[in-house]
Design a protein around this motif. Sequence first.
Motif, PDB file in Angstrom:
ATOM      1  N   HIS A   1       0.791  -1.229   0.000  1.00 22.59           N
ATOM      2  CA  HIS A   1       0.000   0.000   0.000  1.00 22.59           C
ATOM      3  C   HIS A   1       0.821   1.275   0.000  1.00 22.59           C
ATOM      4  O   HIS A   1       0.266   2.364   0.090  1.00 22.59           O
ATOM      5  CB  HIS A   1      -0.982  -0.013   1.182  1.00 22.59           C
ATOM      6  CG  HIS A   1      -2.029  -1.059   1.055  1.00 22.59           C
ATOM      7  ND1 HIS A   1      -2.338  -1.944   2.065  1.00 22.59           N
ATOM      8  CD2 HIS A   1      -2.825  -1.401   0.005  1.00 22.59           C
ATOM      9  CE1 HIS A   1      -3.299  -2.770   1.636  1.00 22.59           C
ATOM     10  NE2 HIS A   1      -3.594  -2.466   0.407  1.00 22.59           N
TER      11      HIS A   1
ATOM     12  N   ALA B   1       2.131   2.736  -2.341  1.00 24.97           N
ATOM     13  CA  ALA B   1       1.747   3.566  -3.480  1.00 24.97           C
ATOM     14  C   ALA B   1       0.600   4.514  -3.138  1.00 24.97           C
ATOM     15  O   ALA B   1       0.360   5.494  -3.843  1.00 24.97           O
ATOM     16  CB  ALA B   1       1.349   2.684  -4.654  1.00 24.97           C
ATOM     17  N   PHE B   2      -0.143   4.222  -2.061  1.00 20.61           N
ATOM     18  CA  PHE B   2      -1.235   5.102  -1.639  1.00 20.61           C
ATOM     19  C   PHE B   2      -0.841   5.946  -0.429  1.00 20.61           C
ATOM     20  O   PHE B   2      -1.213   7.099  -0.303  1.00 20.61           O
ATOM     21  CB  PHE B   2      -2.490   4.277  -1.310  1.00 20.61           C
ATOM     22  CG  PHE B   2      -2.971   3.468  -2.467  1.00 20.61           C
ATOM     23  CD1 PHE B   2      -3.668   4.071  -3.500  1.00 20.61           C
ATOM     24  CD2 PHE B   2      -2.695   2.116  -2.548  1.00 20.61           C
ATOM     25  CE1 PHE B   2      -4.101   3.330  -4.598  1.00 20.61           C
ATOM     26  CE2 PHE B   2      -3.129   1.364  -3.636  1.00 20.61           C
ATOM     27  CZ  PHE B   2      -3.827   1.979  -4.664  1.00 20.61           C
ATOM     28  N   ILE B   3      -0.056   5.334   0.475  1.00 22.19           N
ATOM     29  CA  ILE B   3       0.296   6.028   1.714  1.00 22.19           C
ATOM     30  C   ILE B   3       1.299   7.156   1.447  1.00 22.19           C
ATOM     31  O   ILE B   3       1.115   8.281   1.927  1.00 22.19           O
ATOM     32  CB  ILE B   3       0.859   5.019   2.747  1.00 22.19           C
ATOM     33  CG1 ILE B   3      -0.209   3.962   3.075  1.00 22.19           C
ATOM     34  CG2 ILE B   3       1.288   5.737   4.020  1.00 22.19           C
ATOM     35  CD1 ILE B   3       0.337   2.757   3.804  1.00 22.19           C
TER      36      ILE B   3
ATOM     37  N   PRO C   1       1.979   8.938  -1.409  1.00 22.71           N
ATOM     38  CA  PRO C   1       1.387  10.142  -2.011  1.00 22.71           C
ATOM     39  C   PRO C   1       0.482  10.917  -1.053  1.00 22.71           C
ATOM     40  O   PRO C   1       0.438  12.151  -1.094  1.00 22.71           O
ATOM     41  CB  PRO C   1       0.567   9.599  -3.185  1.00 22.71           C
ATOM     42  CG  PRO C   1       1.113   8.272  -3.463  1.00 22.71           C
ATOM     43  CD  PRO C   1       1.667   7.730  -2.195  1.00 22.71           C
ATOM     44  N   ALA C   2      -0.245  10.200  -0.172  1.00 23.12           N
ATOM     45  CA  ALA C   2      -1.139  10.894   0.771  1.00 23.12           C
ATOM     46  C   ALA C   2      -0.329  11.796   1.706  1.00 23.12           C
ATOM     47  O   ALA C   2      -0.667  12.970   1.901  1.00 23.12           O
ATOM     48  CB  ALA C   2      -1.943   9.876   1.568  1.00 23.12           C
ATOM     49  N   TYR C   3       0.763  11.251   2.270  1.00 22.41           N
ATOM     50  CA  TYR C   3       1.601  12.059   3.155  1.00 22.41           C
ATOM     51  C   TYR C   3       2.325  13.145   2.362  1.00 22.41           C
ATOM     52  O   TYR C   3       2.422  14.293   2.813  1.00 22.41           O
ATOM     53  CB  TYR C   3       2.606  11.161   3.903  1.00 22.41           C
ATOM     54  CG  TYR C   3       2.022  10.577   5.169  1.00 22.41           C
ATOM     55  CD1 TYR C   3       2.224  11.199   6.408  1.00 22.41           C
ATOM     56  CD2 TYR C   3       1.225   9.435   5.143  1.00 22.41           C
ATOM     57  CE1 TYR C   3       1.664  10.681   7.569  1.00 22.41           C
ATOM     58  CE2 TYR C   3       0.662   8.906   6.293  1.00 22.41           C
ATOM     59  CZ  TYR C   3       0.884   9.526   7.504  1.00 22.41           C
ATOM     60  OH  TYR C   3       0.328   9.029   8.648  1.00 22.41           O
TER      61      TYR C   3
ATOM     62  N   ALA D   1       1.442  14.657  -0.446  1.00 15.42           N
ATOM     63  CA  ALA D   1       0.541  15.737  -0.839  1.00 15.42           C
ATOM     64  C   ALA D   1       0.216  16.628   0.353  1.00 15.42           C
ATOM     65  O   ALA D   1       0.170  17.859   0.229  1.00 15.42           O
ATOM     66  CB  ALA D   1      -0.737  15.147  -1.426  1.00 15.42           C
ATOM     67  N   SER D   2       0.021  16.012   1.531  1.00 12.62           N
ATOM     68  CA  SER D   2      -0.293  16.813   2.721  1.00 12.62           C
ATOM     69  C   SER D   2       0.856  17.753   3.048  1.00 12.62           C
ATOM     70  O   SER D   2       0.639  18.936   3.332  1.00 12.62           O
ATOM     71  CB  SER D   2      -0.566  15.895   3.915  1.00 12.62           C
ATOM     72  OG  SER D   2      -1.654  15.050   3.631  1.00 12.62           O
TER      73      SER D   2
ATOM     74  N   VAL E   1       1.025  20.596   0.333  1.00 14.29           N
ATOM     75  CA  VAL E   1      -0.038  21.602   0.440  1.00 14.29           C
ATOM     76  C   VAL E   1       0.195  22.505   1.659  1.00 14.29           C
ATOM     77  O   VAL E   1       0.098  23.734   1.562  1.00 14.29           O
ATOM     78  CB  VAL E   1      -1.433  20.925   0.513  1.00 14.29           C
ATOM     79  CG1 VAL E   1      -2.500  21.936   0.906  1.00 14.29           C
ATOM     80  CG2 VAL E   1      -1.783  20.295  -0.819  1.00 14.29           C
ATOM     81  N   ILE E   2       0.553  21.901   2.805  1.00 16.31           N
ATOM     82  CA  ILE E   2       0.737  22.699   4.022  1.00 16.31           C
ATOM     83  C   ILE E   2       1.960  23.611   3.883  1.00 16.31           C
ATOM     84  O   ILE E   2       1.905  24.800   4.243  1.00 16.31           O
ATOM     85  CB  ILE E   2       0.841  21.777   5.264  1.00 16.31           C
ATOM     86  CG1 ILE E   2      -0.522  21.113   5.517  1.00 16.31           C
ATOM     87  CG2 ILE E   2       1.279  22.560   6.493  1.00 16.31           C
ATOM     88  CD1 ILE E   2      -0.499  19.981   6.510  1.00 16.31           C
TER      89      ILE E   2
ATOM     90  N   LEU F   1       1.163  26.487   1.633  1.00 18.66           N
ATOM     91  CA  LEU F   1       0.308  27.439   2.348  1.00 18.66           C
ATOM     92  C   LEU F   1       1.169  28.365   3.227  1.00 18.66           C
ATOM     93  O   LEU F   1       0.988  29.585   3.232  1.00 18.66           O
ATOM     94  CB  LEU F   1      -0.688  26.661   3.212  1.00 18.66           C
ATOM     95  CG  LEU F   1      -2.014  27.288   3.592  1.00 18.66           C
ATOM     96  CD1 LEU F   1      -2.772  27.732   2.363  1.00 18.66           C
ATOM     97  CD2 LEU F   1      -2.857  26.295   4.378  1.00 18.66           C
ATOM     98  N   ILE F   2       2.122  27.765   3.939  1.00 23.01           N
ATOM     99  CA  ILE F   2       2.994  28.555   4.818  1.00 23.01           C
ATOM    100  C   ILE F   2       3.845  29.515   3.986  1.00 23.01           C
ATOM    101  O   ILE F   2       3.942  30.708   4.313  1.00 23.01           O
ATOM    102  CB  ILE F   2       3.886  27.626   5.682  1.00 23.01           C
ATOM    103  CG1 ILE F   2       3.017  26.804   6.647  1.00 23.01           C
ATOM    104  CG2 ILE F   2       4.919  28.434   6.465  1.00 23.01           C
ATOM    105  CD1 ILE F   2       3.745  25.681   7.348  1.00 23.01           C
TER     106      ILE F   2
ATOM    107  N   TRP G   1       3.230  30.710   0.992  1.00 13.22           N
ATOM    108  CA  TRP G   1       2.372  31.760   0.433  1.00 13.22           C
ATOM    109  C   TRP G   1       2.087  32.846   1.479  1.00 13.22           C
ATOM    110  O   TRP G   1       2.191  34.042   1.193  1.00 13.22           O
ATOM    111  CB  TRP G   1       1.065  31.123  -0.056  1.00 13.22           C
ATOM    112  CG  TRP G   1       0.024  32.107  -0.499  1.00 13.22           C
ATOM    113  CD1 TRP G   1       0.120  32.956  -1.563  1.00 13.22           C
ATOM    114  CD2 TRP G   1      -1.249  32.359   0.115  1.00 13.22           C
ATOM    115  NE1 TRP G   1      -1.027  33.708  -1.655  1.00 13.22           N
ATOM    116  CE2 TRP G   1      -1.881  33.365  -0.654  1.00 13.22           C
ATOM    117  CE3 TRP G   1      -1.922  31.824   1.209  1.00 13.22           C
ATOM    118  CZ2 TRP G   1      -3.149  33.846  -0.331  1.00 13.22           C
ATOM    119  CZ3 TRP G   1      -3.185  32.300   1.518  1.00 13.22           C
ATOM    120  CH2 TRP G   1      -3.788  33.303   0.758  1.00 13.22           C
ATOM    121  N   LEU G   2       1.761  32.423   2.722  1.00 12.19           N
ATOM    122  CA  LEU G   2       1.455  33.387   3.782  1.00 12.19           C
ATOM    123  C   LEU G   2       2.688  34.210   4.137  1.00 12.19           C
ATOM    124  O   LEU G   2       2.595  35.416   4.394  1.00 12.19           O
ATOM    125  CB  LEU G   2       0.920  32.658   5.024  1.00 12.19           C
ATOM    126  CG  LEU G   2      -0.490  32.071   4.884  1.00 12.19           C
ATOM    127  CD1 LEU G   2      -0.817  31.138   6.042  1.00 12.19           C
ATOM    128  CD2 LEU G   2      -1.529  33.186   4.810  1.00 12.19           C
TER     129      LEU G   2
END
Lengths: 60, 262
Positions: free
Chosen positions: A5, A7-9, A11-13, A15-16, A19-20, A23-24, A26-27
């Motif tokens: 798994h 291949a799913f775990i 990318p999930a971490y 991407a998180s 993105v975070i 966001l930081i 950009w701010l």
Amino acid sequence: MFGDHAAFIVPAYGASVIVIVLLIIWLRIQYSKHQKELLTLEQSGIKRRAVQTPDENSNQ
Amino acid sequence: MSDETTKTAGFWTWFWDLANPTRFLAIANWLIPVLAIFTCILLAIGLFLGFSAPQDYQQGATVQIMFIHVPASWTAMMCYSVMSISALGSLVWRHPLADVSIRAAAPIGAAFTFLALLTGSLWGKPMWGTWWVWDARLTSVLILFIIYMGLIALSRAIEEPTTAARSLAIITLIGFINIPIIKFSVDWWNTLHQPASVSRLAKPAMDAVFLYPLLTMAIAYTTLFFTLHLLAMRNEILRRRIRSMRMSAARKFDSPSASDRK
């Protein structure tokens, strides 16, 4: 580490984190941009009304 | 009785003191690094507990995705609740910070909703055999994402902050109806998504080895949200300050030339 798994775990971490972090970033960029702009405005002699009045709370 | 009155009066003084942007900026400048450090510590503990948790007997290693999927979804909904409370504050008390809060929170909420959808999809594929289904839970979260996008577009479409404040607050409050729909969608409709397993009145339906990392990550995401929200509010206050300085400069520049024309 995560077996079949990954291949799913991963990318999930991934991407998180992306993105975070974006966001930081950009701010932070916005903040330094605004501060620079405020400095230029203040240097060109433009003052905030709040600075010009001696008591900031008097007009509330 | 008199004690109670002074306490209430103290709260309201504090509440309205916050309306002073300079005072708020001072508090934010102090609070942001404190919250950021808390978030880093909590994230480190949460990730350590999560990665050292055993595999689930049904889900295998994909249970790892839960530790980031559930906190992202909680944060997405909490962010909208913060915006709705701010909308009330903006409409009822005309608190200037409330409007700043709505505008600042919208992009952060959108980012966490996006993460909830993406990590959910990456969890759904190995567990349900599909990336996406149009069931009640998934669809209502997608609607939340679209509402966030709409609010971002609206807040940037109206230039004048006070005009934007009212419409933004009203639309935010209307959109709040989606939050209980998301929460109870798994109970009201037959969905692929599992029902709540942590926030139940009875004992949580989860073993401690999974529950503790999940709760730690949830608190970490919450403090992360408030750190980001304060950063964004600080930016928004500075942006408005710049705007009003430009306006007063333009007025000053404008008035002598206007009299010249006569």
